[in-house]
Write an enzyme that holds these catalytic residues in place. Structure first.
Site, PDB file in Angstrom:
ATOM      1  N   LYS A  23       1.050  -1.294  -0.164  1.00 12.78           N
ATOM      2  CA  LYS A  23      -0.031  -0.087  -0.102  1.00 12.78           C
ATOM      3  C   LYS A  23       0.859   1.372  -0.060  1.00 12.78           C
ATOM      4  CE  LYS A  23      -0.434  -0.196   4.994  1.00 12.78           C
ATOM      5  NZ  LYS A  23      -0.885  -0.452   6.054  1.00 12.78           N
ATOM      6  N   ARG A  55     -11.566   0.048  14.247  1.00 15.36           N
ATOM      7  CA  ARG A  55     -11.289   0.752  13.088  1.00 15.36           C
ATOM      8  C   ARG A  55     -12.362  -0.114  11.955  1.00 15.36           C
ATOM      9  NH1 ARG A  55      -5.575   1.131   9.942  1.00 15.36           N
ATOM     10  NH2 ARG A  55      -5.933  -0.914   9.563  1.00 15.36           N
ATOM     11  N   TYR A  61      14.932  32.598   1.228  1.00 22.81           N
ATOM     12  CA  TYR A  61      13.887  33.465   1.596  1.00 22.81           C
ATOM     13  C   TYR A  61      14.284  33.965   3.056  1.00 22.81           C
ATOM     14  CZ  TYR A  61      10.909  31.880  -2.371  1.00 22.81           C
ATOM     15  OH  TYR A  61      10.464  31.482  -3.586  1.00 22.81           O
ATOM     16  N   MET A 103      10.335  25.522  -2.411  1.00 24.18           N
ATOM     17  CA  MET A 103       9.165  24.528  -3.364  1.00 24.18           C
ATOM     18  C   MET A 103       9.927  23.598  -4.175  1.00 24.18           C
ATOM     19  SD  MET A 103       6.109  25.029  -5.761  1.00 24.18           S
ATOM     20  CE  MET A 103       5.097  26.122  -4.435  1.00 24.18           C
TER      21      MET A 103
HETATM   22  C1  LIG Z   1      -0.246  -1.564   6.753  1.00 25.79           C
HETATM   23  C2  LIG Z   1      -0.665  -2.683   7.217  1.00 25.79           C
HETATM   24  C3  LIG Z   1       0.083  -4.061   7.476  1.00 25.79           C
HETATM   25  C4  LIG Z   1       1.556  -3.882   7.505  1.00 25.79           C
HETATM   26  O1  LIG Z   1       2.118  -3.030   8.391  1.00 25.79           O
HETATM   27  P1  LIG Z   1       3.730  -2.954   8.644  1.00 25.79           P
HETATM   28  O2  LIG Z   1       3.781  -2.224  10.046  1.00 25.79           O
HETATM   29  O3  LIG Z   1       4.221  -1.972   7.700  1.00 25.79           O
HETATM   30  O4  LIG Z   1       4.232  -4.379   8.463  1.00 25.79           O
HETATM   31  C5  LIG Z   1      -0.571  -5.186   7.828  1.00 25.79           C
HETATM   32  N1  LIG Z   1      -1.901  -5.176   7.923  1.00 25.79           N
HETATM   33  C6  LIG Z   1      -2.686  -4.265   7.592  1.00 25.79           C
HETATM   34  C7  LIG Z   1      -4.300  -4.225   7.834  1.00 25.79           C
HETATM   35  C8  LIG Z   1      -2.092  -2.935   7.233  1.00 25.79           C
HETATM   36  O5  LIG Z   1      -2.980  -1.872   7.216  1.00 25.79           O
END
Ligand SMILES: *Cc1c(COP(=O)(O)O)cnc(C)c1O
Length: 384
Positions: free
Chosen positions: A36, A136, A276, A324
């Protein structure tokens, strides 16, 4: 192309991290590579094919969109698991058609999936996410009866592959009791499903921090993000691992380095302000170099007068405010630095390093945040 910096990803470092993680999780556990956040800034399109080349065949993404990006570059029949967003009928239909797996954490998605599966005449492959205390996503205890009935009624359209949950901060001992309670809750719910004749091929809860701090949670599959990229989920987890295993060198290697170049140099007389505003007033004659990377490129503005870069093997100061698209480096002590010289923003040069951790500390960002902020349009390439 408008390229002012490059991100390099080391395949050897990745292989090293994979073997380390494998040594922790054992041979039979499935390793799911979490990609992700644009593969934690490493770039899905660059990272995933490299991961496949070295043997990874299971990926976890946040959204159907990320799954789509992965699918486009994937070179083998890797399993893809969507942990978050796949809300529209289109997205779910696309996923079910391609045997892409997804979490379900509310009845609406489960019903929608079955409706689509019926139409497609194939099973949706799902992982039941349960609420164990993070509050969550996930089915709450009072919904489980309905879930079980629904699954029983729709057996022909559902492959119930996994039971999962996510811990609320396994990287810090502060959350010890909360995580412990989550583990207990997970096991209780697992039993409840079992007593209703629902068994799961893949029971999974562990992220990187849980693999380190709660090894009892390593089950059929682990979802590992940050650690595969060569970073510890927290300083504390790192220290805990070092102490427990009596080691004092890092078994993980970061894959990423970030490079740019010197745009130009110039001399500034004593008594002048640099960049700046008035944060830098020169006390003596100085020499500076400009670098074509600024906060728009992911180099945080909080690194103004704080950050460091490497040029010609010297660790040099960012001077003045980060702009920037540019920043300015004090090269007074290394006046031979010239236009075109390589600049390391993150990584190693002549045996000295600027680590993501130190960069993160200087800019007050978590490793996770810093990495995922690296803009998608910086070109990424694989190196050995
Ligand atoms: C991001 C995530 C992980 C991985 O987490 P890390 O700390 O990067 O290993 C595992 N499970 C879920 C549901 C996540 O959102």
């Amino acid at each position: 192309m408008n390229v002012t910096s490059t991100i390099e990803i080391s395949k050897t470092a990745y292989q090293n991290n994979l073997s380390f993680i494998r040594s922790l999780i054992g041979e039979s556990c499935i390793f799911s590579s979490v990609i992700k956040g644009n593969a934690y800034g490493h770039g899905i399109e660059t990272f995933a094919p490299m991961a496949e080349e070295v043997g990874v065949n299971h990926f976890s993404v946040f959204s159907a969109y990320e799954a789509y990006r992965l699918k486009k570059v994937s070179n083998r029949e890797s399993t893809i698991m969507i942990m978050g967003v796949a809300n529209s009928t289109n997205e779910l239909e696309w996923a079910i058609n391609l045997n892409i797996e997804f979490f379900v954490f509310d009845l609406e998605r489960l019903q929608k999936a079955v409706k689509i599966a019926k139409r497609l005449k194939k099973k949706a492959i799902v992982h039941i996410e349960i609420e164990t205390g993070m509050n969550r996503t996930g089915f709450c205890v009072d919904e489980l009866k309905d879930v079980i009935h629904f699954i029983e009624d729709n057996k022909n359209y559902l492959e119930i592959k996994g039971l999962c949950t996510h811990f609320a901060g396994a990287e810090s001992i502060t959350n010890y009791f909360r995580v412990k309670k989550q583990i207990v809750t997970y096991n209780r719910i697992l039993k409840f499903f079992k007593s209703n004749n629902i068994n799961f091929l893949q029971k999974h809860t562990a992220c990187s921090a849980a693999v380190i701090n709660y090894p009892q949670t390593i089950n059929d599959l682990v979802r590992v993000g940050i650690m595969q990229y060569g970073f510890w989920p927290s300083r504390e987890s790192q220290m805990k691992y070092y102490t427990k295993n009596k080691i004092n060198s890092n078994p993980l290697q970061p894959l990423i380095s970030w490079k740019s170049y010197v745009m130009g140099t110039k001399s500034v007389a004593a008594g002048e302000y640099i960049s700046y505003g008035t944060s830098v007033l020169t006390e003596t004659d100085m020499k500076i170099a400009t670098i074509p990377v600024g906060y728009a490129h992911g180099f945080s503005r909080s690194l103004s007068n704080q950050g460091k870069v490497l040029i010609r093997g010297h660790r040099l100061d960012v001077i003045g405010l980060v702009n920037m698209n540019m920043m300015i480096i004090d090269i007074t002590n290394v006046p031979e630095i010239d236009k075109g010289d390589e600049v390391i923003l993150i990584g190693e040069q002549n045996g000295i390093t600027i680590s993501v951790a130190s960069f993160g500390e200087m800019s007050n960002l978590l490793n996770y945040e810093l990495l995922t902020r690296l803009p998608e349009d910086i070109p990424r390439k694989i190196i050995k």
